[in-house]
Enzyme design. Structure first.
Site, PDB file in Angstrom:
ATOM      1  N   HIS A  69      45.988  37.661  35.969  1.00 42.38           N
ATOM      2  CA  HIS A  69      46.655  38.946  36.069  1.00 42.38           C
ATOM      3  C   HIS A  69      45.968  40.279  36.299  1.00 42.38           C
ATOM      4  O   HIS A  69      44.884  40.021  35.709  1.00 42.38           O
ATOM      5  CB  HIS A  69      47.992  39.011  35.133  1.00 42.38           C
ATOM      6  N   HIS A 153      41.630  45.315  38.045  1.00 34.38           N
ATOM      7  CA  HIS A 153      40.862  44.184  37.943  1.00 34.38           C
ATOM      8  C   HIS A 153      41.655  42.927  37.634  1.00 34.38           C
ATOM      9  O   HIS A 153      42.733  43.061  36.884  1.00 34.38           O
ATOM     10  CB  HIS A 153      39.605  44.282  37.104  1.00 34.38           C
TER      11      HIS A 153
END
Ligand code: 2AM
Length: 218
Positions: A69, A153
């Site tokens: 995620h 990220h």
């Protein structure tokens, strides 16, 4: 405590749909497998091992993450600054459960973490907290001057004993450094070295990853 205070999640974020999780996991593994065989990498092996000449198997070095995620807001069940405000933001409420495409534009590796950089769209930036890049000057000098979304990220793996929060700090740190020279043209893209075991591969073709905006309670 009132229910409202206890119902905030550990974090909000975009959760990659499963087929793309497998694809990215494989791409990252291929990258690590190749990286530790490169002469350029071996030259700086002491960054990882503490000694020259010693070898490292990067695939073993990092513990791969499941449930990939991109965190937007770390709420810590309401204990983090701005958690309640974030959860109440109309854009957050409206977007909850929606699927969009994340663009993964680079892979980066440090002695602590391996991750994928995410380049957010204008629409995705609306879900990005204003203070996400503002780490204390002592933690990441110069990070507050980076554009919004710089920290976005996906953590792919952490070295033993390293907490996932480190991946975003490692990315911010790389982005504040002067862009190094390309040390190797790889099949996936251009590899740059940033000193102290920090490597970044700019992907020739960004990876498009379908992801659902949601939250994690744990
Ligand atoms: P990550 O986004 O780099 O993977 C649960 O710990 C999740 O919240 C992880 O995904 C983690 O890092 C993220 N996280 C933990 N602490 C954080 C913090 N202080 N700031 C931002 N993200 C954090």
């Amino acid at each position: 405590a009132p229910l409202e205070e206890t119902s905030l999640p550990l974090y909000f974020g975009w959760f990659l749909l499963s087929p793309v999780q497998v694809k990215i996991g494989c791409t990252a593994m291929d990258f690590l497998k190749t990286l530790d065989t490169l002469e350029a990498f071996k030259k700086h092996i002491a960054d990882f091992t503490g000694e020259a000449e010693k070898e490292v198997d990067l695939e073993q070095y990092f513990q791969a993450k499941r449930s990939l995620h991109c965190t937007t807001k770390f709420c810590n069940y309401g204990k983090a600054d701005g958690a309640a405000e974030y959860a109440k933001n109309p854009v957050v409420i409206k977007s909850y459960g929606s699927v969009s495409e994340l663009s993964l534009t680079a892979l980066f590796v440090t002695p602590r973490t391996v991750g994928a950089r995410v380049s957010l769209s204008e629409q995705q930036l609306q879900l990005w907290p204003a203070d996400a890049e503002k780490e204390p000057e002592a933690a990441v000098p110069g990070s507050a001057a980076l554009p919004a979304g710089s920290r976005a990220h996906v953590t792919l793996g952490c070295a033993e004993g390293v907490q996932p929060v480190q991946t975003g700090l490692d990315l911010l740190q790389i982005l504040t450094l002067p862009q190094g020279e390309v040390v190797e043209e790889m099949e996936l893209g251009s590899l740059r070295y940033y000193g102290e075991g920090r490597w970044m591969l700019s992907l020739r073709e960004p990876i498009c990853a379908a992801a659902c905006f949601s939250s994690f309670y744990g």
